[in-house]
Design a protein around this motif. Sequence first.
Motif, PDB file in Angstrom:
ATOM      1  N   ALA A  67     -10.617  -3.828   8.586  1.00 37.51           N
ATOM      2  CA  ALA A  67     -11.163  -4.575   7.442  1.00 37.51           C
ATOM      3  C   ALA A  67     -10.317  -5.811   7.168  1.00 37.51           C
ATOM      4  O   ALA A  67     -10.850  -6.902   6.917  1.00 37.51           O
ATOM      5  CB  ALA A  67     -11.227  -3.683   6.206  1.00 37.51           C
ATOM      6  N   ARG A  68      -8.976  -5.674   7.213  1.00 39.00           N
ATOM      7  CA  ARG A  68      -8.093  -6.821   6.986  1.00 39.00           C
ATOM      8  C   ARG A  68      -8.312  -7.885   8.054  1.00 39.00           C
ATOM      9  O   ARG A  68      -8.291  -9.078   7.761  1.00 39.00           O
ATOM     10  CB  ARG A  68      -6.618  -6.403   6.986  1.00 39.00           C
ATOM     11  CG  ARG A  68      -6.165  -5.558   5.847  1.00 39.00           C
ATOM     12  CD  ARG A  68      -6.230  -6.190   4.473  1.00 39.00           C
ATOM     13  NE  ARG A  68      -5.520  -7.437   4.355  1.00 39.00           N
ATOM     14  CZ  ARG A  68      -5.891  -8.428   3.532  1.00 39.00           C
ATOM     15  NH1 ARG A  68      -6.943  -8.310   2.764  1.00 39.00           N
ATOM     16  NH2 ARG A  68      -5.207  -9.545   3.486  1.00 39.00           N
ATOM     17  N   ASP A 126      -5.790   1.640  -6.024  1.00 34.07           N
ATOM     18  CA  ASP A 126      -6.798   0.938  -5.224  1.00 34.07           C
ATOM     19  C   ASP A 126      -6.180  -0.294  -4.559  1.00 34.07           C
ATOM     20  O   ASP A 126      -5.084  -0.732  -4.905  1.00 34.07           O
ATOM     21  CB  ASP A 126      -7.987   0.541  -6.093  1.00 34.07           C
ATOM     22  CG  ASP A 126      -8.839   1.751  -6.479  1.00 34.07           C
ATOM     23  OD1 ASP A 126      -8.834   2.737  -5.728  1.00 34.07           O
ATOM     24  OD2 ASP A 126      -9.491   1.704  -7.534  1.00 34.07           O
ATOM     25  N   THR A 127      -6.912  -0.883  -3.636  1.00 35.02           N
ATOM     26  CA  THR A 127      -6.387  -1.985  -2.826  1.00 35.02           C
ATOM     27  C   THR A 127      -6.044  -3.263  -3.593  1.00 35.02           C
ATOM     28  O   THR A 127      -5.172  -3.995  -3.135  1.00 35.02           O
ATOM     29  CB  THR A 127      -7.378  -2.339  -1.697  1.00 35.02           C
ATOM     30  OG1 THR A 127      -8.619  -2.711  -2.268  1.00 35.02           O
ATOM     31  CG2 THR A 127      -7.537  -1.199  -0.740  1.00 35.02           C
ATOM     32  N   VAL A 171     -13.605  -1.412   1.551  1.00 36.48           N
ATOM     33  CA  VAL A 171     -12.732  -0.241   1.449  1.00 36.48           C
ATOM     34  C   VAL A 171     -13.058   0.589   0.212  1.00 36.48           C
ATOM     35  O   VAL A 171     -13.434   1.756   0.314  1.00 36.48           O
ATOM     36  CB  VAL A 171     -11.234  -0.649   1.456  1.00 36.48           C
ATOM     37  CG1 VAL A 171     -10.338   0.570   1.292  1.00 36.48           C
ATOM     38  CG2 VAL A 171     -10.888  -1.398   2.738  1.00 36.48           C
ATOM     39  N   ASP A 172     -12.913  -0.014  -0.953  1.00 37.72           N
ATOM     40  CA  ASP A 172     -13.064   0.766  -2.189  1.00 37.72           C
ATOM     41  C   ASP A 172     -14.498   1.214  -2.421  1.00 37.72           C
ATOM     42  O   ASP A 172     -14.739   2.372  -2.752  1.00 37.72           O
ATOM     43  CB  ASP A 172     -12.562  -0.030  -3.401  1.00 37.72           C
ATOM     44  CG  ASP A 172     -11.066  -0.291  -3.325  1.00 37.72           C
ATOM     45  OD1 ASP A 172     -10.347   0.599  -2.842  1.00 37.72           O
ATOM     46  OD2 ASP A 172     -10.634  -1.376  -3.736  1.00 37.72           O
ATOM     47  N   ARG A 182     -11.294   5.176   4.151  1.00 35.92           N
ATOM     48  CA  ARG A 182      -9.841   4.995   4.068  1.00 35.92           C
ATOM     49  C   ARG A 182      -9.220   5.237   5.435  1.00 35.92           C
ATOM     50  O   ARG A 182      -9.865   5.717   6.343  1.00 35.92           O
ATOM     51  CB  ARG A 182      -9.228   5.980   3.060  1.00 35.92           C
ATOM     52  CG  ARG A 182      -9.770   5.874   1.675  1.00 35.92           C
ATOM     53  CD  ARG A 182      -9.133   4.760   0.922  1.00 35.92           C
ATOM     54  NE  ARG A 182      -9.651   4.768  -0.456  1.00 35.92           N
ATOM     55  CZ  ARG A 182      -9.479   3.790  -1.274  1.00 35.92           C
ATOM     56  NH1 ARG A 182      -8.817   2.736  -0.901  1.00 35.92           N
ATOM     57  NH2 ARG A 182      -9.965   3.849  -2.487  1.00 35.92           N
ATOM     58  N   MET A 198     -12.477  -6.984   0.467  1.00 35.12           N
ATOM     59  CA  MET A 198     -11.749  -5.714   0.630  1.00 35.12           C
ATOM     60  C   MET A 198     -12.323  -4.640  -0.294  1.00 35.12           C
ATOM     61  O   MET A 198     -12.414  -3.472   0.094  1.00 35.12           O
ATOM     62  CB  MET A 198     -10.249  -5.905   0.378  1.00 35.12           C
ATOM     63  CG  MET A 198      -9.527  -6.614   1.513  1.00 35.12           C
ATOM     64  SD  MET A 198      -9.649  -5.773   3.112  1.00 35.12           S
ATOM     65  CE  MET A 198      -8.592  -4.357   2.837  1.00 35.12           C
ATOM     66  N   TYR A 232      -8.973   1.912   9.781  1.00 38.94           N
ATOM     67  CA  TYR A 232     -10.118   1.282   9.130  1.00 38.94           C
ATOM     68  C   TYR A 232      -9.677   0.099   8.269  1.00 38.94           C
ATOM     69  O   TYR A 232     -10.278  -0.976   8.322  1.00 38.94           O
ATOM     70  CB  TYR A 232     -10.906   2.281   8.275  1.00 38.94           C
ATOM     71  CG  TYR A 232     -12.051   1.600   7.566  1.00 38.94           C
ATOM     72  CD1 TYR A 232     -13.201   1.261   8.263  1.00 38.94           C
ATOM     73  CD2 TYR A 232     -11.955   1.245   6.225  1.00 38.94           C
ATOM     74  CE1 TYR A 232     -14.237   0.598   7.637  1.00 38.94           C
ATOM     75  CE2 TYR A 232     -12.986   0.583   5.584  1.00 38.94           C
ATOM     76  CZ  TYR A 232     -14.126   0.256   6.291  1.00 38.94           C
ATOM     77  OH  TYR A 232     -15.155  -0.410   5.684  1.00 38.94           O
ATOM     78  N   GLU A 233      -8.611   0.299   7.479  1.00 38.62           N
ATOM     79  CA  GLU A 233      -8.142  -0.791   6.624  1.00 38.62           C
ATOM     80  C   GLU A 233      -7.600  -1.955   7.460  1.00 38.62           C
ATOM     81  O   GLU A 233      -7.771  -3.116   7.098  1.00 38.62           O
ATOM     82  CB  GLU A 233      -7.089  -0.311   5.625  1.00 38.62           C
ATOM     83  CG  GLU A 233      -7.709   0.524   4.521  1.00 38.62           C
ATOM     84  CD  GLU A 233      -6.732   0.877   3.415  1.00 38.62           C
ATOM     85  OE1 GLU A 233      -5.901   0.019   3.034  1.00 38.62           O
ATOM     86  OE2 GLU A 233      -6.799   2.009   2.923  1.00 38.62           O
ATOM     87  N   ARG A 257       0.856  -1.205   0.000  1.00 41.70           N
ATOM     88  CA  ARG A 257       0.000   0.000   0.000  1.00 41.70           C
ATOM     89  C   ARG A 257       0.884   1.244   0.000  1.00 41.70           C
ATOM     90  O   ARG A 257       0.544   2.242  -0.635  1.00 41.70           O
ATOM     91  CB  ARG A 257      -0.935   0.037   1.216  1.00 41.70           C
ATOM     92  CG  ARG A 257      -2.121  -0.876   1.143  1.00 41.70           C
ATOM     93  CD  ARG A 257      -3.083  -0.533   0.039  1.00 41.70           C
ATOM     94  NE  ARG A 257      -3.921   0.595   0.431  1.00 41.70           N
ATOM     95  CZ  ARG A 257      -4.551   1.377  -0.427  1.00 41.70           C
ATOM     96  NH1 ARG A 257      -4.460   1.172  -1.714  1.00 41.70           N
ATOM     97  NH2 ARG A 257      -5.295   2.366  -0.006  1.00 41.70           N
ATOM     98  N   THR A 271     -16.995   1.491  -0.246  1.00 40.49           N
ATOM     99  CA  THR A 271     -17.489   2.414   0.785  1.00 40.49           C
ATOM    100  C   THR A 271     -16.770   3.756   0.740  1.00 40.49           C
ATOM    101  O   THR A 271     -17.296   4.745   1.228  1.00 40.49           O
ATOM    102  CB  THR A 271     -17.296   1.825   2.199  1.00 40.49           C
ATOM    103  OG1 THR A 271     -15.898   1.679   2.451  1.00 40.49           O
ATOM    104  CG2 THR A 271     -18.019   0.500   2.373  1.00 40.49           C
TER     105      THR A 271
END
Length: 127
Positions: free
Chosen positions: A104-105, A30-31, A90-91, A96, A86, A100-101, A23, A93
């Motif tokens: 999510a992970r 993007d992720t 993340v993308d 960032r 993911m 938060y990431e 990242r 919604t």
Amino acid sequence: MLLYVIFGTLTTLVSFAAYFLFRWIFAGYDTPISVVFSWICTVTFAFVTNRLFVFNSTTRGAELIKEAVLFYASRLLTLSVDLLMMFLLVDLTGLRGVLYEFAARCFVSVFVLILNYILSKVVIFKK
């Protein structure tokens, strides 16, 4: 099962470290690109540790190649689950940020870990 949890935890740490490293390297993208590159690192680490320490596989030659192909193929399936989750979290919604990431992970990793164990136990390293 205990060894799977131990090496699963180490694999998850590799996954997280690789994800955030990529990242940083691919900032502005993007992720999915970070997920894919971290996946390559993580699956290679997981194959070696699962094969040697968790499932004590002693296959050689063609059987080892078959084992590796099945392992990577099953992980491609769970990669698609990882990418989809993911993307949704993340993308799609638009939320960032490192915290938060990270959350999510963690959430996604639980599902992927369970699915990976089932596939390894039932399909790949069955005795």
